[in-house]
Enzyme design. Structure first.
Site, PDB file in Angstrom:
ATOM      1  N   LYS A  72      -1.958  -5.082   8.130  1.00  0.00           N
ATOM      2  CA  LYS A  72      -3.251  -6.184   8.675  1.00  0.00           C
ATOM      3  C   LYS A  72      -4.424  -5.114   8.890  1.00  0.00           C
ATOM      4  CE  LYS A  72      -4.101 -10.515   9.801  1.00  0.00           C
ATOM      5  NZ  LYS A  72      -4.243 -11.828  10.231  1.00  0.00           N
ATOM      6  N   GLY A  73      -4.642  -4.720   7.327  1.00  0.00           N
ATOM      7  CA  GLY A  73      -6.552  -3.603   7.787  1.00  0.00           C
ATOM      8  C   GLY A  73      -7.011  -4.437   9.728  1.00  0.00           C
ATOM      9  N   ASP A 106      -8.204  -1.148   6.090  1.00  0.00           N
ATOM     10  CA  ASP A 106      -8.491   0.535   6.976  1.00  0.00           C
ATOM     11  C   ASP A 106      -8.255   1.445   5.715  1.00  0.00           C
ATOM     12  OD1 ASP A 106      -5.478  -1.072   6.501  1.00  0.00           O
ATOM     13  OD2 ASP A 106      -4.900   0.468   6.821  1.00  0.00           O
ATOM     14  N   THR A 111       1.257  -1.207  -0.177  1.00  0.00           N
ATOM     15  CA  THR A 111      -0.520   0.163   0.100  1.00  0.00           C
ATOM     16  C   THR A 111       1.033   1.643  -0.166  1.00  0.00           C
ATOM     17  OG1 THR A 111      -1.334  -1.467   0.722  1.00  0.00           O
ATOM     18  CG2 THR A 111      -2.113   0.999   1.657  1.00  0.00           C
TER      19      THR A 111
HETATM   20  N1  ASP Z   1      -3.530  -1.807   4.543  1.00  0.00           N
HETATM   21  C1  ASP Z   1      -3.945  -2.675   3.661  1.00  0.00           C
HETATM   22  C2  ASP Z   1      -5.144  -3.262   3.889  1.00  0.00           C
HETATM   23  O1  ASP Z   1      -5.126  -4.277   5.172  1.00  0.00           O
HETATM   24  C3  ASP Z   1      -2.517  -3.602   3.084  1.00  0.00           C
HETATM   25  C4  ASP Z   1      -1.469  -2.780   3.181  1.00  0.00           C
HETATM   26  O2  ASP Z   1      -1.309  -2.148   3.774  1.00  0.00           O
HETATM   27  O3  ASP Z   1      -0.538  -3.327   3.046  1.00  0.00           O
HETATM   28  O4  ASP Z   1      -6.292  -3.831   2.403  1.00  0.00           O
END
Ligand code: ASP
Length: 323
Positions: free
Chosen positions: A240-241, A219, A188
């Protein structure tokens, strides 16, 4: 007090043996995007414009999990999401479930500026994109061979990535293996910025998790979880969202500053190292006083920052490379 900016390209279990040809283009991309942001701040662009500009650039680079490089759902489709927030006014916008919009972050900004709402998703968000005339392409544009491969491997291993704690299936043929291109995860993107007057902004954009269920929202578009800005600080999270939403990570950094009087670094370290499960989160943050923090409890985080006094850094693991 001076301007400061930080960018990230995702936090996760990034192996120190990441091949050079997978590492170098991302470091280069972070440097390039950081430089775009620095130049914008030097020419007095408002931080809200700066974070949008930088995240758009990151969305256009397929080495990251956002825009063109977005990872795929279990159905092989793309569902992009993004959010943006202005610290002074606390105005914010968010989008989810985009399948054709080239720059999700700019649509999030349009939601903030052109609607009475904060968050649009799926068909309504796509329809709004068309009404606003933003750049749209066929969704096949986002389905890169690398992400088709990542999805295939995630399905074979029966896992949703980022799932840092997952045990590989104990069957040699199904063992978790790195992607054919050398890494199984891409990250991300996000940017936080403060100008020399203390105006703050944050933006984050993602394709989510590899092999996520269609319709899953993480998230990144959730204000207070993946993105937050007020008059004290601006924060963009990655990881991890589900853990980041449970921990209201971005808002907690601001709340610890506001209610407990912690410094930006103390607040970020508390949230990352004491309040969120190990291996699940990284964040970048700047304060109104021009401090910058990049903190993570994962193996690494693709990241970079620069401040008005000439400090600049681009790094992946805990040992920072000062530029
Ligand atoms: N936070 C993002 C999600 O869970 C993934 C990431 O940060 O790579 O969608």
């Amino acid at each position: 007090m001076g301007w400061a900016i930080a960018v990230h390209g995702g936090a996760g279990d990034i192996s120190r043996s990441l091949p050079h040809d997978r590492r170098q283009p991302r470091e280069e991309a972070l440097r390039h995007c950081l430089q775009i942001g620095v130049e914008a701040l030097q020419s007095n662009s408002p931080p809200l414009d700066v974070v949008e500009l930088v995240v758009r650039e990151l969305e256009n680079i397929p080495h990251f999990n956002a825009g063109r490089g977005s990872v795929l759902t279990s159905e092989g489709t793309v569902e992009m999401e993004a959010s943006i927030m202005d610290g002074n006014t606390m105005r914010c916008g968010a989008v989810s479930g985009l399948t054709t919009v080239v720059n999700a972050v700019s649509l999030a900004r349009l939601v903030m500026e052109k609607t009475p709402h904060i968050y649009l998703a799926f068909d309504g968000a796509e329809q709004f994109a068309r009404e606003q005339g933003v750049e749209i392409v066929d969704s096949s544009h986002f389905i890169t061979p690398e992400n088709v491969e990542r999805l295939k491997l995630a399905k074979e291993a029966n896992r949703v990535q980022i799932d840092y704690n997952a045990q590989p299936i104990q069957n040699d043929t199904k063992k978790e293996k790195p992607c054919a291109n050398g890494d199984s995860q891409i990250g991300t993107v996000g940017c936080v910025a403060v100008d020399s007057h203390g105006n703050l902004a944050s933006a984050t954009s993602t394709g989510g998790l590899v092999n996520k269920m269609a319709g899953r929202i993480g998230d990144t578009p959730v204000i207070g979880a993946g993105t937050y800005a007020n008059e004290l600080c601006a924060v963009s999270a990655t990881g991890k969202g589900e853990s980041i939403i449970r921990g209201t990570v971005a808002r907690d950094v601001a709340a610890l500053m506001e209610f407990k009087g912690l410094s930006l670094k103390e607040a970020a370290d508390c949230v990352v190292h004491e309040r969120t499960p190990k291996g699940t989160v990284g964040l970048i943050a700047v304060s109104a006083a021009g401090e910058v923090v990049m903190s993570f409890n994962t193996t690494g985080m693709f990241r970079g920052c620069a401040t008005e006094d000439g400090y600049s850094e681009v790094a992946i693991w805990s040992d920072a490379q000062v530029e």
